[in-house]
Design an enzyme around this catalytic site. Structure first.
Site, PDB file in Angstrom:
ATOM      1  N   GLN A 162       0.831  -1.208   0.000  1.00 32.11           N
ATOM      2  CA  GLN A 162       0.000   0.000   0.000  1.00 32.11           C
ATOM      3  C   GLN A 162       0.865   1.257   0.000  1.00 32.11           C
ATOM      4  O   GLN A 162       0.521   2.258  -0.629  1.00 32.11           O
ATOM      5  CB  GLN A 162      -0.922   0.003   1.220  1.00 32.11           C
ATOM      6  CG  GLN A 162      -1.975   1.099   1.172  1.00 32.11           C
ATOM      7  CD  GLN A 162      -2.939   0.946   0.008  1.00 32.11           C
ATOM      8  OE1 GLN A 162      -3.322  -0.186  -0.314  1.00 32.11           O
ATOM      9  NE2 GLN A 162      -3.345   2.041  -0.602  1.00 32.11           N
ATOM     10  N   ALA A 183      -5.298   5.219  -0.515  1.00 30.93           N
ATOM     11  CA  ALA A 183      -5.058   5.304   0.925  1.00 30.93           C
ATOM     12  C   ALA A 183      -3.570   5.242   1.226  1.00 30.93           C
ATOM     13  O   ALA A 183      -2.809   4.552   0.547  1.00 30.93           O
ATOM     14  CB  ALA A 183      -5.770   4.163   1.644  1.00 30.93           C
ATOM     15  N   SER A 188      -5.527   1.700   4.672  1.00 32.56           N
ATOM     16  CA  SER A 188      -6.284   0.943   3.665  1.00 32.56           C
ATOM     17  C   SER A 188      -6.863  -0.322   4.280  1.00 32.56           C
ATOM     18  O   SER A 188      -6.144  -1.132   4.881  1.00 32.56           O
ATOM     19  CB  SER A 188      -5.379   0.559   2.492  1.00 32.56           C
ATOM     20  OG  SER A 188      -6.040  -0.346   1.634  1.00 32.56           O
ATOM     21  N   HIS A 190      -7.739  -2.785   2.716  1.00 36.18           N
ATOM     22  CA  HIS A 190      -7.221  -3.939   1.982  1.00 36.18           C
ATOM     23  C   HIS A 190      -6.250  -4.721   2.869  1.00 36.18           C
ATOM     24  O   HIS A 190      -6.067  -5.921   2.697  1.00 36.18           O
ATOM     25  CB  HIS A 190      -6.508  -3.494   0.704  1.00 36.18           C
ATOM     26  CG  HIS A 190      -7.428  -3.198  -0.440  1.00 36.18           C
ATOM     27  ND1 HIS A 190      -7.994  -4.182  -1.215  1.00 36.18           N
ATOM     28  CD2 HIS A 190      -7.889  -2.019  -0.933  1.00 36.18           C
ATOM     29  CE1 HIS A 190      -8.751  -3.632  -2.156  1.00 36.18           C
ATOM     30  NE2 HIS A 190      -8.709  -2.316  -2.004  1.00 36.18           N
ATOM     31  N   ASP A 197     -11.377  -5.208  -4.801  1.00 38.65           N
ATOM     32  CA  ASP A 197     -11.788  -4.357  -5.912  1.00 38.65           C
ATOM     33  C   ASP A 197     -12.348  -5.271  -6.995  1.00 38.65           C
ATOM     34  O   ASP A 197     -11.625  -6.089  -7.577  1.00 38.65           O
ATOM     35  CB  ASP A 197     -10.599  -3.568  -6.462  1.00 38.65           C
ATOM     36  CG  ASP A 197     -10.115  -2.510  -5.493  1.00 38.65           C
ATOM     37  OD1 ASP A 197     -10.896  -2.105  -4.616  1.00 38.65           O
ATOM     38  OD2 ASP A 197      -8.948  -2.089  -5.600  1.00 38.65           O
ATOM     39  N   GLU A 243     -16.232   5.063  -4.815  1.00 38.62           N
ATOM     40  CA  GLU A 243     -15.556   3.950  -5.467  1.00 38.62           C
ATOM     41  C   GLU A 243     -16.570   2.815  -5.648  1.00 38.62           C
ATOM     42  O   GLU A 243     -16.788   2.014  -4.748  1.00 38.62           O
ATOM     43  CB  GLU A 243     -14.347   3.479  -4.647  1.00 38.62           C
ATOM     44  CG  GLU A 243     -13.235   4.519  -4.589  1.00 38.62           C
ATOM     45  CD  GLU A 243     -11.939   3.962  -4.028  1.00 38.62           C
ATOM     46  OE1 GLU A 243     -11.925   2.791  -3.565  1.00 38.62           O
ATOM     47  OE2 GLU A 243     -10.941   4.693  -4.042  1.00 38.62           O
ATOM     48  N   HIS A 246     -15.165  -0.866  -5.059  1.00 46.46           N
ATOM     49  CA  HIS A 246     -14.541  -1.306  -3.808  1.00 46.46           C
ATOM     50  C   HIS A 246     -15.582  -1.934  -2.886  1.00 46.46           C
ATOM     51  O   HIS A 246     -16.470  -1.264  -2.377  1.00 46.46           O
ATOM     52  CB  HIS A 246     -13.875  -0.105  -3.118  1.00 46.46           C
ATOM     53  CG  HIS A 246     -13.146  -0.476  -1.855  1.00 46.46           C
ATOM     54  ND1 HIS A 246     -11.773  -0.544  -1.777  1.00 46.46           N
ATOM     55  CD2 HIS A 246     -13.606  -0.791  -0.624  1.00 46.46           C
ATOM     56  CE1 HIS A 246     -11.420  -0.877  -0.551  1.00 46.46           C
ATOM     57  NE2 HIS A 246     -12.528  -1.036   0.178  1.00 46.46           N
TER      58      HIS A 246
END
Length: 273
Positions: A162, A183, A188, A190, A197, A243, A246
């Site tokens: 990231q 981010a 993030s 993630h 995504d 987004e 996402h």
């Protein structure tokens, strides 16, 4: 499902070597005692211009995507009501274990993870929690029945990955755009291995928002335990631009409250905004 994620969060905290931390991600709920249904706010369709974030970007390009209509809510009848979540307190700007509210992990600009956190399922397909992977498989099957195909463009991302992504974004875009769509490391979800995504195999960024795939996700993601984590016109709450691609895994007991037209954010649902 909530009991599962609360247990998983405990496992995550114990598994971290230097100290764990974590969305986008993006956990699942805890506690199974039925409680009143959360009142959903009315959806908002207005959308401000957003830059194209696909292909070879041009920092100055800012076409306005067509807003996704707010269809009639149609939650899955098999979904059971969940407890009304209690607001939690942040343990600091950066934590070694995921900040959570009612068993739901939250990673954001206000609740960040340390570099040491790695979810125990990082080695699984796409680095995602098995429940998120199973939920997405069901989502894919339902979408195929409607003539649409989805794949996962990005799942789990480590702190280091990231960091590199955000640095690259700052080289390609102006500072404001980079911070709206990307981010910083630690901010993030993630990194939780609970966010992904979704992709149609062709369109990225705001181009994806104008596809039937984005409309389909807005209408049906909640049926499979996912929410569109950063909805339209909620940047002032989430800190990020809309987004449409996402998705965050929260489990079906929670996702039922994010039915089409709610325009609800995770922060609002958890009492953090």
């Amino acid at each position: 499902m909530k009991h599962v994620i609360r247990g998983l969060v405990g496992v995550v905290a114990a598994a971290v070597v230097v100290a764990g931390c974590t969305a986008p991600g993006a956990g699942t709920p805890a506690s199974s005692t039925p409680a009143p249904t959360v009142q959903l706010p009315a959806g908002r369709a207005a959308e401000s211009p957003r830059p194209v974030l696909s292909g070879s970007p041009s920092p100055g390009a800012t076409p306005t995507p067509t807003p996704i209509p707010s269809p009639t809510a149609s939650p899955s009848p098999s979904i059971k009501p969940t407890d009304s979540p209690k607001a939690g307190k942040a343990t600091g700007p950066i934590t070694d274990t995921p900040f959570e509210v009612d068993g739901i992990p939250v990673v954001s600009k206000d609740h960040r993870l340390s570099a040491s956190y790695v979810p125990p399922w990082a080695g699984k397909p796409n680095g995602l929690h098995p429940d998120a992977t199973a939920g997405f498989a069901k989502l894919q099957a339902a979408a195929r029945a409607d003539g649409l195909r989805f794949s996962i463009r990005s799942g789990y991302r480590s702190f280091a990955a990231q960091k590199a992504s955000f640095a690259n974004a700052r080289q390609q875009y102006d500072e404001k755009t980079a911070r709206l769509y990307f981010a910083e490391a630690g901010a993030s979800e993630h990194q939780l291995g609970l966010a992904l995504d979704a992709w149609d195999g062709k369109n990225r960024g705001t181009a994806f928002a104008r596809t039937p795939h984005a409309t389909w996700l807005a209408q049906h993601a909640h049926e499979f335990g996912f929410i569109v984590r950063y909805p339209q016109d909620k940047t002032h709450i989430t800190g990020y631009a809309w987004e449409s691609w996402h998705l965050r895994w929260v489990g079906t007991e929670v996702s039922q409250h994010f039915a089409p037209g709610s325009n609800l954010t995770l922060e609002e649902y958890l009492g953090l905004a």
